[in-house]
Design a protein around this motif. Structure first.
Motif, PDB file in Angstrom:
ATOM      1  N   UNK A 182      -4.859 -23.761  21.431  1.00  0.00           N
ATOM      2  CA  UNK A 182      -5.984 -24.689  21.347  1.00  0.00           C
ATOM      3  C   UNK A 182      -6.406 -24.837  19.890  1.00  0.00           C
ATOM      4  N   UNK A 183      -6.204 -26.002  19.357  1.00  0.00           N
ATOM      5  CA  UNK A 183      -6.385 -26.225  17.919  1.00  0.00           C
ATOM      6  C   UNK A 183      -7.802 -25.904  17.423  1.00  0.00           C
ATOM      7  N   UNK A 184      -8.869 -26.375  18.078  1.00  0.00           N
ATOM      8  CA  UNK A 184     -10.209 -26.037  17.558  1.00  0.00           C
ATOM      9  C   UNK A 184     -10.472 -24.534  17.535  1.00  0.00           C
ATOM     10  N   UNK A 185     -10.048 -23.840  18.590  1.00  0.00           N
ATOM     11  CA  UNK A 185     -10.261 -22.395  18.642  1.00  0.00           C
ATOM     12  C   UNK A 185      -9.456 -21.694  17.547  1.00  0.00           C
ATOM     13  N   UNK A 186      -8.178 -22.057  17.417  1.00  0.00           N
ATOM     14  CA  UNK A 186      -7.325 -21.402  16.421  1.00  0.00           C
ATOM     15  C   UNK A 186      -7.853 -21.624  15.009  1.00  0.00           C
ATOM     16  N   UNK A 187      -8.253 -22.852  14.689  1.00  0.00           N
ATOM     17  CA  UNK A 187      -8.768 -23.140  13.344  1.00  0.00           C
ATOM     18  C   UNK A 187     -10.075 -22.384  13.092  1.00  0.00           C
ATOM     19  N   UNK A 188     -10.910 -22.282  14.112  1.00  0.00           N
ATOM     20  CA  UNK A 188     -12.170 -21.541  13.968  1.00  0.00           C
ATOM     21  C   UNK A 188     -11.902 -20.072  13.665  1.00  0.00           C
ATOM     22  N   UNK A 189     -10.979 -19.462  14.395  1.00  0.00           N
ATOM     23  CA  UNK A 189     -10.689 -18.039  14.204  1.00  0.00           C
ATOM     24  C   UNK A 189      -9.991 -17.799  12.868  1.00  0.00           C
ATOM     25  N   UNK A 190      -9.108 -18.694  12.461  1.00  0.00           N
ATOM     26  CA  UNK A 190      -8.459 -18.543  11.147  1.00  0.00           C
ATOM     27  C   UNK A 190      -9.495 -18.629  10.029  1.00  0.00           C
ATOM     28  N   UNK A 191     -10.460 -19.551  10.182  1.00  0.00           N
ATOM     29  CA  UNK A 191     -11.535 -19.611   9.202  1.00  0.00           C
ATOM     30  C   UNK A 191     -12.366 -18.345   9.188  1.00  0.00           C
ATOM     31  N   UNK A 192     -12.584 -17.783  10.381  1.00  0.00           N
ATOM     32  CA  UNK A 192     -13.341 -16.534  10.507  1.00  0.00           C
ATOM     33  C   UNK A 192     -12.583 -15.374   9.864  1.00  0.00           C
ATOM     34  N   UNK A 193     -11.247 -15.392   9.963  1.00  0.00           N
ATOM     35  CA  UNK A 193     -10.439 -14.346   9.337  1.00  0.00           C
ATOM     36  C   UNK A 193     -10.560 -14.413   7.814  1.00  0.00           C
ATOM     37  N   UNK A 194     -10.494 -15.638   7.250  1.00  0.00           N
ATOM     38  CA  UNK A 194     -10.651 -15.797   5.801  1.00  0.00           C
ATOM     39  C   UNK A 194     -12.046 -15.365   5.363  1.00  0.00           C
ATOM     40  N   UNK A 195     -13.032 -15.700   6.161  1.00  0.00           N
ATOM     41  CA  UNK A 195     -14.419 -15.308   5.899  1.00  0.00           C
ATOM     42  C   UNK A 195     -14.557 -13.777   5.902  1.00  0.00           C
ATOM     43  N   UNK A 196     -13.954 -13.122   6.896  1.00  0.00           N
ATOM     44  CA  UNK A 196     -14.005 -11.660   6.990  1.00  0.00           C
ATOM     45  C   UNK A 196     -13.234 -11.015   5.849  1.00  0.00           C
ATOM     46  N   UNK A 197     -12.128 -11.645   5.439  1.00  0.00           N
ATOM     47  CA  UNK A 197     -11.374 -11.176   4.272  1.00  0.00           C
ATOM     48  C   UNK A 197     -12.292 -11.127   3.049  1.00  0.00           C
ATOM     49  N   UNK A 198     -13.030 -12.224   2.834  1.00  0.00           N
ATOM     50  CA  UNK A 198     -13.906 -12.309   1.664  1.00  0.00           C
ATOM     51  C   UNK A 198     -15.048 -11.304   1.744  1.00  0.00           C
ATOM     52  N   UNK A 199     -15.740 -11.268   2.878  1.00  0.00           N
ATOM     53  CA  UNK A 199     -16.868 -10.352   3.009  1.00  0.00           C
ATOM     54  C   UNK A 199     -16.436  -8.891   2.954  1.00  0.00           C
ATOM     55  N   UNK A 200     -15.293  -8.590   3.593  1.00  0.00           N
ATOM     56  CA  UNK A 200     -14.791  -7.224   3.574  1.00  0.00           C
ATOM     57  C   UNK A 200     -14.412  -6.776   2.172  1.00  0.00           C
ATOM     58  N   UNK A 201     -13.776  -7.672   1.420  1.00  0.00           N
ATOM     59  CA  UNK A 201     -13.413  -7.345   0.046  1.00  0.00           C
ATOM     60  C   UNK A 201     -14.629  -7.124  -0.829  1.00  0.00           C
ATOM     61  N   UNK A 202     -15.637  -7.999  -0.663  1.00  0.00           N
ATOM     62  CA  UNK A 202     -16.860  -7.841  -1.454  1.00  0.00           C
ATOM     63  C   UNK A 202     -17.605  -6.570  -1.082  1.00  0.00           C
ATOM     64  N   UNK A 203     -17.707  -6.295   0.218  1.00  0.00           N
ATOM     65  CA  UNK A 203     -18.446  -5.115   0.666  1.00  0.00           C
ATOM     66  C   UNK A 203     -17.838  -3.833   0.107  1.00  0.00           C
ATOM     67  N   UNK A 204     -16.499  -3.795   0.046  1.00  0.00           N
ATOM     68  CA  UNK A 204     -15.830  -2.578  -0.405  1.00  0.00           C
ATOM     69  C   UNK A 204     -15.861  -2.442  -1.925  1.00  0.00           C
ATOM     70  N   UNK A 205     -15.614  -3.540  -2.646  1.00  0.00           N
ATOM     71  CA  UNK A 205     -15.385  -3.457  -4.079  1.00  0.00           C
ATOM     72  C   UNK A 205     -16.584  -3.821  -4.956  1.00  0.00           C
ATOM     73  N   UNK A 206     -17.600  -4.505  -4.430  1.00  0.00           N
ATOM     74  CA  UNK A 206     -18.676  -4.985  -5.292  1.00  0.00           C
ATOM     75  C   UNK A 206     -19.429  -3.871  -6.018  1.00  0.00           C
ATOM     76  N   UNK A 207     -19.831  -2.773  -5.350  1.00  0.00           N
ATOM     77  CA  UNK A 207     -20.499  -1.715  -6.126  1.00  0.00           C
ATOM     78  C   UNK A 207     -19.620  -1.173  -7.255  1.00  0.00           C
TER      79      UNK A 207
END
Length: 419
Positions: free
Chosen positions: A223-248
């Protein structure tokens, strides 16, 4: 308000309150370990940094692998009972962590925490979705997700206080006890019928596929809308996870901020922006549903793209007021997507598919998100510098926003222009 409406409202708000409390404990439990790292390293178990790092890895790996299994349970039968069992299990495992005298005992307890949290994280959104009408779900999920920054901060605070006064074992005991009580409470929650609040033409279930079937997962990916939403969420989690770990570490190593100030300052920004941004995003997303059925995705896409220049400034500028201002703006915009995207995932599928849809999203966003972003940034830093490595974060933020805008357009084309 009629008696029936008042009873329904009371049941819905009670469910929201209990699930939000559990979500707060969820993140408190995850981050209390971080506050105990120095004490654990110097404990009688003789742990090194690799051993300590594996405590989080064990939790995340088991959490991801268990999520699809509990997604099936959540779509096939009772939802309150598996949630209660999961919360009780992870709370018990957290308490048992305080009794560990060998590394394998501590590692095993943290792995079991992943099983318990998988039961809750995959099924709770389905239960919450059926407690609120679609036009109120963004706000409901915003309240639910405001527990994330608060719980994370409490993990550091509770862990630090207990460590200072009673030792690291007591911190695990205190983190585990409240979950046992909430598990008993959620066991007794009334369970709303699936789809009872979806009166406005909910998505149809996949024909020929039984609720909770393993075949549901590949079908969801088609399902294209679902897949695109989750892929966007994965990129979002990639960014937040990287910042949370490395920012301090970035603030300390690259910007010359003291270690205590870097950790405390970043934590304060995350708590404040997480609380305000999550609430504002949920409210705005629900308000915009008056104008577009894809409002949650449009809002998430555009505010995430607004976060791109703010994230870049936060990482590129060497002037304190500029990079702290950029970091605050970036986190604020990023947290605005939390409620709307969770609501989108449950709204894109039928009521009998929601637990599986959430479970698959949990698996994908961690597999392609915060599990891999810290080591990728670390590897780039080893080859170049940390200042160069973190520049992958605004790229991931941009990818996330673009995916969500494409998801909104794809859903619009499939459903038609429905307000």
């Amino acid at each position: 308000m009629s008696d029936s409406s008042r009873t329904l409202w009371r049941a819905s708000t009670t469910t929201l309150a209990v699930l939000t409390g559990i979500n707060l404990l969820n993140y408190l439990d995850r981050y209390v370990v971080a506050a105990l790292v120095p004490a654990l390293k110097h404990s009688s178990m003789g742990l090194n940094d690799k051993d300590l790092g594996l405590l989080m890895s064990a939790f995340l790996v088991v959490y991801m692998l268990a999520a699809p299994l509990f997604g099936r349970f959540g779509d096939r039968g009772s939802r309150t009972k598996p949630i209660a069992v999961g919360v009780f299990l992870w709370s018990l495992a957290t308490g048992l962590s305080g009794l560990a005298h060998r590394y394998w005992q501590l590692l095993g307890a943290r792995a079991v925490v992943g099983i318990g949290e998988a039961a809750y994280a995959t099924i709770a959104p389905s239960l919450l979705a059926d407690s609120f009408a679609p036009r109120a779900r963004g706000r409901a999920f915003a309240v639910f997700n405001m527990a994330i920054p608060v719980g994370a901060a409490l993990g550091y605070i509770v862990g630090g206080i207990m460590l200072a006064h009673y030792g690291w074992r007591a911190a695990f005991f205190v983190a585990g006890i409240p979950g046992v009580m909430l598990a008993l409470w959620v066991w007794r929650l009334p369970e709303p019928p699936r789809g009872a609040r979806d009166v406005d033409a909910p998505p149809l279930a996949a024909p020929g596929i039984a609720p909770g079937s393993w075949a549901m997962y590949p079908q969801l990916l088609r399902r294209r809308p679902y897949l695109l939403t989750v892929l966007g969420y994965a990129a979002y989690t990639f960014a937040l996870g990287g910042m949370a770990f490395w920012m301090p570490t970035f603030l300390e190593r690259v910007r010359g901020v003291s270690g205590v100030q870097a950790t405390a300052g970043f934590g304060e920004i995350v708590v404040a922006t997480g609380f305000i941004g999550t609430f504002a995003g949920g409210w705005l997303g629900d308000y915009a549903l008056k104008f577009s059925r894809q409002a949650h995705l449009w809002l998430s896409g555009w505010v995430t793209l607004l976060a791109v220049p703010a994230t870049y400034v936060a990482l590129a500028s060497g002037t304190p007021w500029i990079y702290y201002g950029g970091l605050t703006a970036a986190e604020l915009f990023l947290f605005m997507s939390t409620g709307p995207i969770t609501s989108t995932i449950v709204n894109l599928v039928s009521p009998t598919e929601r637990a599986c849809a959430v479970a698959l999203s949990v698996f994908m966003i961690h597999t392609f998100g915060d599990v891999i972003s810290p080591p990728i940034i670390g590897s780039i830093s080893d080859s170049t510098s940390l200042g160069t490595a973190v520049m992958i974060v605004p790229v991931a933020v941009a990818v996330s926003g673009v995916f969500w805008l494409f998801a909104a357009r794809a859903d619009y084309r499939e459903r038609g222009a429905q307000a």
